[in-house]
Scaffold this motif. Structure first.
Motif, PDB file in Angstrom:
ATOM      1  N   ASP A  73     -30.350 -73.819   5.606  1.00  0.00           N
ATOM      2  CA  ASP A  73     -29.664 -75.133   5.304  1.00  0.00           C
ATOM      3  C   ASP A  73     -28.252 -74.339   4.354  1.00  0.00           C
ATOM      4  N   ASP A  74     -27.598 -73.298   5.032  1.00  0.00           N
ATOM      5  CA  ASP A  74     -26.494 -73.065   5.035  1.00  0.00           C
ATOM      6  C   ASP A  74     -25.233 -74.050   5.629  1.00  0.00           C
ATOM      7  N   CYS A  75     -23.774 -73.794   6.278  1.00  0.00           N
ATOM      8  CA  CYS A  75     -23.435 -74.300   6.536  1.00  0.00           C
ATOM      9  C   CYS A  75     -23.744 -75.116   7.855  1.00  0.00           C
ATOM     10  N   THR A 124     -22.209 -81.623  -0.087  1.00  0.00           N
ATOM     11  CA  THR A 124     -22.327 -82.736  -1.617  1.00  0.00           C
ATOM     12  C   THR A 124     -21.788 -84.129  -0.741  1.00  0.00           C
ATOM     13  N   PRO A 125     -21.734 -85.040  -2.021  1.00  0.00           N
ATOM     14  CA  PRO A 125     -21.233 -86.466  -1.194  1.00  0.00           C
ATOM     15  C   PRO A 125     -19.753 -86.384  -0.927  1.00  0.00           C
ATOM     16  N   ALA A 126     -19.078 -85.306  -1.903  1.00  0.00           N
ATOM     17  CA  ALA A 126     -17.857 -85.613  -1.347  1.00  0.00           C
ATOM     18  C   ALA A 126     -17.669 -84.532   0.570  1.00  0.00           C
ATOM     19  N   ILE A 127     -18.347 -83.757   0.329  1.00  0.00           N
ATOM     20  CA  ILE A 127     -18.087 -83.074   2.063  1.00  0.00           C
ATOM     21  C   ILE A 127     -18.998 -84.089   3.028  1.00  0.00           C
ATOM     22  N   LYS A 128     -20.219 -85.549   2.631  1.00  0.00           N
ATOM     23  CA  LYS A 128     -20.701 -85.834   3.457  1.00  0.00           C
ATOM     24  C   LYS A 128     -19.392 -87.352   3.846  1.00  0.00           C
ATOM     25  N   LYS A 129     -19.144 -87.567   2.437  1.00  0.00           N
ATOM     26  CA  LYS A 129     -17.418 -88.913   2.779  1.00  0.00           C
ATOM     27  C   LYS A 129     -16.242 -87.857   3.899  1.00  0.00           C
ATOM     28  N   LYS A 130     -16.168 -86.734   3.721  1.00  0.00           N
ATOM     29  CA  LYS A 130     -15.610 -86.256   4.438  1.00  0.00           C
ATOM     30  C   LYS A 130     -16.010 -86.011   6.285  1.00  0.00           C
ATOM     31  N   LEU A 131     -17.734 -85.987   6.571  1.00  0.00           N
ATOM     32  CA  LEU A 131     -18.141 -85.920   7.586  1.00  0.00           C
ATOM     33  C   LEU A 131     -18.024 -87.400   8.040  1.00  0.00           C
ATOM     34  N   LEU A 132     -18.178 -88.173   7.286  1.00  0.00           N
ATOM     35  CA  LEU A 132     -18.642 -89.461   7.481  1.00  0.00           C
ATOM     36  C   LEU A 132     -16.597 -89.985   8.187  1.00  0.00           C
ATOM     37  N   THR A 133     -16.108 -89.110   8.635  1.00  0.00           N
ATOM     38  CA  THR A 133     -14.547 -89.645   8.771  1.00  0.00           C
ATOM     39  C   THR A 133     -14.510 -89.413  10.316  1.00  0.00           C
ATOM     40  N   ILE A 134     -15.332 -88.631  10.943  1.00  0.00           N
ATOM     41  CA  ILE A 134     -15.672 -88.593  12.416  1.00  0.00           C
ATOM     42  C   ILE A 134     -15.711 -89.435  13.409  1.00  0.00           C
ATOM     43  N   PRO A 135     -15.734 -90.350  12.963  1.00  0.00           N
ATOM     44  CA  PRO A 135     -15.827 -91.898  14.395  1.00  0.00           C
ATOM     45  C   PRO A 135     -14.209 -92.647  14.307  1.00  0.00           C
ATOM     46  N   THR A 136     -13.686 -92.042  13.415  1.00  0.00           N
ATOM     47  CA  THR A 136     -12.852 -92.653  13.221  1.00  0.00           C
ATOM     48  C   THR A 136     -11.301 -91.406  13.413  1.00  0.00           C
ATOM     49  N   ILE A 138     -13.530 -77.724   6.691  1.00  0.00           N
ATOM     50  CA  ILE A 138     -14.502 -77.841   4.883  1.00  0.00           C
ATOM     51  C   ILE A 138     -14.054 -76.676   4.659  1.00  0.00           C
ATOM     52  N   ILE A 139     -15.052 -75.720   5.782  1.00  0.00           N
ATOM     53  CA  ILE A 139     -15.707 -74.701   5.060  1.00  0.00           C
ATOM     54  C   ILE A 139     -13.826 -73.980   5.115  1.00  0.00           C
ATOM     55  N   ARG A 140     -13.266 -73.582   5.167  1.00  0.00           N
ATOM     56  CA  ARG A 140     -11.568 -72.960   5.795  1.00  0.00           C
ATOM     57  C   ARG A 140     -11.529 -73.334   3.736  1.00  0.00           C
ATOM     58  N   GLU A 141     -11.445 -74.617   3.574  1.00  0.00           N
ATOM     59  CA  GLU A 141     -10.855 -75.191   2.227  1.00  0.00           C
ATOM     60  C   GLU A 141     -12.127 -74.441   1.040  1.00  0.00           C
ATOM     61  N   HIS A 142     -13.395 -74.419   1.604  1.00  0.00           N
ATOM     62  CA  HIS A 142     -14.507 -74.449   0.330  1.00  0.00           C
ATOM     63  C   HIS A 142     -15.508 -73.599   0.836  1.00  0.00           C
ATOM     64  N   GLY A 143     -14.714 -72.931   1.644  1.00  0.00           N
ATOM     65  CA  GLY A 143     -16.185 -71.595   2.225  1.00  0.00           C
ATOM     66  C   GLY A 143     -17.453 -71.790   2.279  1.00  0.00           C
ATOM     67  N   ARG A 197     -18.462 -82.633  20.725  1.00  0.00           N
ATOM     68  CA  ARG A 197     -19.030 -82.103  19.449  1.00  0.00           C
ATOM     69  C   ARG A 197     -18.187 -81.207  19.158  1.00  0.00           C
ATOM     70  N   PRO A 198     -16.940 -80.539  20.037  1.00  0.00           N
ATOM     71  CA  PRO A 198     -16.250 -79.196  19.167  1.00  0.00           C
ATOM     72  C   PRO A 198     -15.040 -80.421  18.149  1.00  0.00           C
ATOM     73  N   TYR A 199     -15.579 -81.685  18.727  1.00  0.00           N
ATOM     74  CA  TYR A 199     -13.879 -82.526  17.356  1.00  0.00           C
ATOM     75  C   TYR A 199     -15.374 -82.282  16.144  1.00  0.00           C
ATOM     76  N   VAL A 200     -16.689 -82.374  15.946  1.00  0.00           N
ATOM     77  CA  VAL A 200     -16.782 -82.679  15.162  1.00  0.00           C
ATOM     78  C   VAL A 200     -16.828 -80.504  14.365  1.00  0.00           C
ATOM     79  N   ASP A 201     -17.197 -79.800  14.713  1.00  0.00           N
ATOM     80  CA  ASP A 201     -16.903 -78.632  14.944  1.00  0.00           C
ATOM     81  C   ASP A 201     -15.342 -78.082  13.996  1.00  0.00           C
ATOM     82  N   ASN A 202     -14.437 -79.653  14.489  1.00  0.00           N
ATOM     83  CA  ASN A 202     -13.079 -78.899  13.941  1.00  0.00           C
ATOM     84  C   ASN A 202     -12.966 -79.560  12.886  1.00  0.00           C
ATOM     85  N   VAL A 203     -13.565 -80.632  12.774  1.00  0.00           N
ATOM     86  CA  VAL A 203     -14.396 -80.921  10.927  1.00  0.00           C
ATOM     87  C   VAL A 203     -14.792 -80.058   9.823  1.00  0.00           C
TER      88      VAL A 203
END
Length: 308
Positions: A178-180, A251-263, A240-245, A230-236
């Motif tokens: 349940d961590d990062c 959270t919904p905000a984090i999911k919103k960021k992850l939902l940009t992966i297809p673009t 996020i981790i560099r910004e939030h730790g 997969r490394p593209y996902v890792d980079n996203v």
């Protein structure tokens, strides 16, 4: 055209009218008088996260007819199911026969290309986030043999996950943590849907892999072809981790960021295309390999700039 990714995390009623997705949100008092609509043809992925989402069978049928990947989630809001159309290409039976008839030597060569590309992209991600050259990754990428009998993929993965977190050298990659780790898992689920959708669109059977062959896995080929992505996902996730730790929840905000992966913009060949478009180019090139028209899968290369 880039397809939209839609996520429904709260109670909603979804239906179909005139080839439009009709969205009603009863829990939002300030909702517009008229329901929200989205053209079905503009949707690529639809994620049903809340268990209070109701959708009609007509809508579900239309989504699948338009090759929309529909993802369902479990009680932890993590993706646990993927629906794809039975027929995604006009000459699907011909493509299936070519795929099924693929020789073992060709499968080994295709897996070799896949591992080489994955390790190379992982090496670039390490450079981005560690600000140093990982020469062993480049060496391993060049030395992968047909079928990867030396398991360089595994050796590279072990090195990669030991070194990707400068701040947390004891990080362990786990599927159920349940961590990062949850961020990686969520991102990979989105990526898997993108790749599976592209494979179906190219008339390929996502169940029949070139390397993965778990009898309980309905998406072995998708799991094969997504490896260099997969490394593209890792980079996203690293952004996020560099910004939030590292002590971060999904959270919904984090999911919103992850939902940009297809673009995400990726470099594939001499072109720069959104990841979802690149996935269709990769699947089309794989189909040509199965048909004997080519011997090379078209995979992307990491093009991210180093972080400060």
């Amino acid at each position: 055209m880039i397809k939209q990714t839609l996520l429904f995390g709260n109670r909603a009623y979804l239906s179909l009218k005139l080839n439009q997705l009709v969205i009603e949100l009863p829990d939002i008092p300030e909702k517009p008088k008229q329901p929200i609509t989205r053209p079905i043809e503009d949707i690529g992925i639809l994620i049903i996260e809340s268990h209070q989402v109701t959708l009609t069978s007509a809508l579900l049928s239309s989504l699948l007819e338009n090759n929309v990947a529909v993802i369902t989630c479990d009680s932890r809001h993590m993706p646990n199911g993927l629906l794809l159309p039975l027929s995604g290409n006009t000459i699907q039976s011909e493509r299936y026969l070519a795929q099924i008839s693929c020789s073992l030597p060709l499968k080994k060569q295709l897996w070799q290309q896949t591992v080489m590309s994955k390790i190379a992209n992982q090496g670039e991600v390490l450079k981005i986030w560690n600000n140093k050259e990982s020469k062993c990754m480049a060496v391993w990428s060049r030395n992968v043999k047909s079928g990867d009998p030396d398991n360089l993929e595994g050796r590279a993965a072990a090195f990669y996950w030991r070194n990707i977190f400068i701040e947390n050298p004891h990080f362990t990659r786990q599927r159920d943590a349940d961590d990062c780790n949850a961020l990686f898992n969520y991102g990979y689920a989105i990526l898997r849907a993108v790749i599976a959708r592209a494979l179906v669109g190219s008339g390929l059977l996502p169940t029949l892999g070139i390397h993965h062959h778990n009898r309980y896995n309905a998406y072995c080929l998708a799991d094969d072809i997504m490896e260099p992505y997969r490394p593209y996902v890792d980079n996203v996730v690293m952004e996020i981790i560099r910004e939030h730790g590292t002590d971060i929840s999904l959270t919904p905000a984090i999911k919103k960021k992850l939902l940009t992966i297809p673009t995400i913009d990726v470099k594939i060949g001499k072109l720069t295309r959104p990841l979802m478009i690149a996935a269709t180019m990769t699947s089309a090139s794989l189909s040509k390999c199965f048909n004997g028209e080519s011997r090379k899968i078209l995979y992307p290369e990491i093009i991210c700039k180093q972080q400060g």
